[in-house]
Write a protein that holds these residues in place. Sequence first.
Motif, short mmCIF file in Angstrom:
data_model
loop_
_atom_site.label_atom_id
_atom_site.label_comp_id
_atom_site.label_asym_id
_atom_site.label_seq_id
_atom_site.Cartn_x
_atom_site.Cartn_y
_atom_site.Cartn_z
N TRP A 43 -4.80 -42.00 28.96
CA TRP A 43 -6.25 -41.91 28.72
C TRP A 43 -6.52 -42.63 27.40
CZ3 TRP A 43 -10.18 -38.47 31.00
CH2 TRP A 43 -11.39 -38.49 30.32
N TYR A 44 -7.01 -43.87 27.51
CA TYR A 44 -7.31 -44.64 26.30
C TYR A 44 -8.76 -44.39 25.87
CZ TYR A 44 -3.14 -47.41 27.51
OH TYR A 44 -1.88 -47.82 27.82
N ARG A 45 -9.09 -44.90 24.69
CA ARG A 45 -10.49 -44.85 24.26
C ARG A 45 -11.31 -45.64 25.29
NH1 ARG A 45 -11.74 -47.12 18.38
NH2 ARG A 45 -10.42 -45.38 17.78
N GLY A 46 -12.37 -45.06 25.77
CA GLY A 46 -13.22 -45.77 26.72
C GLY A 46 -12.86 -45.55 28.19
N THR A 47 -11.79 -44.80 28.45
CA THR A 47 -11.40 -44.54 29.84
C THR A 47 -12.55 -43.91 30.63
OG1 THR A 47 -9.02 -44.48 29.55
CG2 THR A 47 -9.91 -43.01 31.23
N ASP A 48 -13.33 -43.04 29.97
CA ASP A 48 -14.40 -42.33 30.67
C ASP A 48 -15.75 -43.05 30.56
OD1 ASP A 48 -14.57 -41.91 27.98
OD2 ASP A 48 -15.04 -39.78 28.11
N TYR A 94 -3.08 -42.62 22.15
CA TYR A 94 -3.74 -43.59 23.04
C TYR A 94 -5.19 -43.94 22.68
CZ TYR A 94 0.32 -42.13 25.73
OH TYR A 94 1.60 -41.83 26.11
N GLU A 95 -5.88 -43.07 22.00
CA GLU A 95 -7.31 -43.36 21.79
C GLU A 95 -7.51 -44.18 20.51
OE1 GLU A 95 -9.93 -40.06 22.96
OE2 GLU A 95 -8.18 -39.28 24.02
N ARG A 96 -7.14 -45.44 20.64
CA ARG A 96 -7.19 -46.38 19.53
C ARG A 96 -8.05 -47.58 19.92
NH1 ARG A 96 -0.73 -46.53 17.78
NH2 ARG A 96 -0.53 -44.27 17.52
N ALA A 97 -8.24 -48.49 18.98
CA ALA A 97 -9.09 -49.65 19.26
C ALA A 97 -8.47 -50.57 20.32
CB ALA A 97 -9.35 -50.42 17.98
N GLY A 98 -7.15 -50.68 20.34
CA GLY A 98 -6.49 -51.56 21.30
C GLY A 98 -5.59 -50.77 22.24
N GLN A 105 -1.27 -57.47 15.96
CA GLN A 105 -0.06 -56.74 15.56
C GLN A 105 0.21 -55.60 16.54
OE1 GLN A 105 2.01 -57.20 12.76
NE2 GLN A 105 0.88 -59.13 12.57
N ASP A 106 1.43 -55.58 17.10
CA ASP A 106 1.79 -54.45 17.97
C ASP A 106 1.75 -53.16 17.17
OD1 ASP A 106 2.17 -55.92 20.21
OD2 ASP A 106 4.35 -56.08 20.01
N TYR A 107 1.34 -52.07 17.79
CA TYR A 107 1.38 -50.78 17.10
C TYR A 107 2.85 -50.44 16.79
CZ TYR A 107 -3.48 -50.05 18.48
OH TYR A 107 -4.84 -50.17 18.63
N PRO A 108 3.12 -50.00 15.57
CA PRO A 108 4.53 -49.76 15.19
C PRO A 108 5.17 -48.60 15.95
CG PRO A 108 3.02 -49.10 13.43
CD PRO A 108 2.20 -49.79 14.46
#
Length: 486
Positions: A43-48, A94-98, A105-108
């Motif tokens: 469930w990412y940001r914007g999924t809903d 998961y609820e991040r900008a990308g 930059q890949d998330y670390p």
Amino acid sequence: MKLLLASSELHPYSKTGGLADMVGSLGKALAGEGHQVGIVTPWYRGTDRKYSDFRKLDWQLELPLGDTLESGEIWVREPQKNLTVYFVKHPGFYERAGIYNEAGQDYPDNAQRYLFLSKAVVNLARYLPWKPEIVHVHDWQVGLVPLMIKHQAWRDGWQNAPATVLTIHNLAYQGLFHAEAYKFSNLPNYYFHAEGVEQYGNMNSLKSAIEFSDMITTVSPRYAREIMTEEYGCGLDAILRRRQDRLKGILNGVDYDEWSTERNVCLAHSYSADRPDGKARLKAELQLEYGLPARPEVPVFGNITRLVDQKGVDIQLGALEEMLATDLQFVCLGSGAAEFEQAYRDLAARYPDKVGVRTGYDHCLAHRIEAGCDFYLMPSRFEPCGLNQMYSLRYGTVPIVRRTGGLDDSVIDIAEDQERATGIKFTEYSVRALAKAIRKALVLHEHQELYRRYRDNGMRADFSWEKTGDDYLEVYRRAIEYAAFM
Ligand code: ADP
């Protein structure tokens, strides 16, 4: 059959590329045939954003991740009969900008984020009351799932554990992490060796899936052959050759409900192979939208892409430089590497009457480009399947493709079949070869009768999931047989 699919992106909830389209439409097609299908995805940001009918499942997700315990929730949505999407909710992950990265930059903590997802998949596979027979994982993000399932079956008394299938959407992305990251899997160290998870001292998530899945598929027959060669094997060709009896190439299907030239909310006019007139209006509107002269006679070339090296950006820029002296227009929509975005903007600044560029991600504009262009450029260095050339065919936009992977499997050149030709192919990865292919396109465009035949052939070509779904069922059956002998 009872099938649980797992993917880090899923259309229409999240998408960076063809993976989301493919998993969404495969699930839909299998459920439509009466199979019971679940799809697990974050469930990412914007999924809903688009829907409101999500439901929280009474499910306790408490999973070890190295030395800590991480909790999450499972939310579900049932978009159609027989199909349930299981969303893994963990806002911190998961609820991040990308999805995978931000500002290039890949998330670390991508190892932790996707190992958590993988563990949630295994947890659902084990405890869902409807007991999936197959767990079908897609790409590296859920690459450790097959091993986690086998491990729990071998060591942890999981009776009748499901068989596992891996689909490789792009061998170039392997989920390679420092060995330290392996601790987040909480698997014993004895899997961390050259015929397991390890590759030259690192953890390789995709390799783990290739080693431990009962069956492996990739998204076109030609790409299946290519990845067993050193040139395309991205360091995994030897392992794929060793497991080639389990490897099958199946060309992706197209969701023609979504990619339709009729009654499409993204298109102001409808058209079809039998009534192609609306396409001319969409072309004029696209030219206006991009600030180009709305001349019906000039051929418009289009491209929609992630701006990465794979997609042949360098030869495309080079060939356009060469060809823009002639009477043509080019429009593109791309997002990715900043230097590529800038290179396209520079080109548009130098040829304002011929080149139109948009950067960013725009779903409806992608439809309008497919519909409004005369030709679609896809000069990829390699292309596991490629969907845009298949969308182009249905939209009556003649594709110009490099002879590789799924591009070769889905487009017919006149040299292969004079009557059934649908596009133009070139072989050598060079500016010269692509410029020559564009020149051929210009000649074809001057011979309108022949051009219309290409277009008509393409619009009538059928890449629907009906055929493809059967190929996957055959793979699932084989996986179940193999798993029974483990
Ligand atoms: P890949 O998965 O390698 O990116 P595919 O051709 O298989 O390539 O699929 C790409 C999908 O992503 C297509 O549906 C395409 O329309 C879409 N897409 C790519 N870039 C963009 C963008 N900038 N805006 C909208 N859609 C895009």
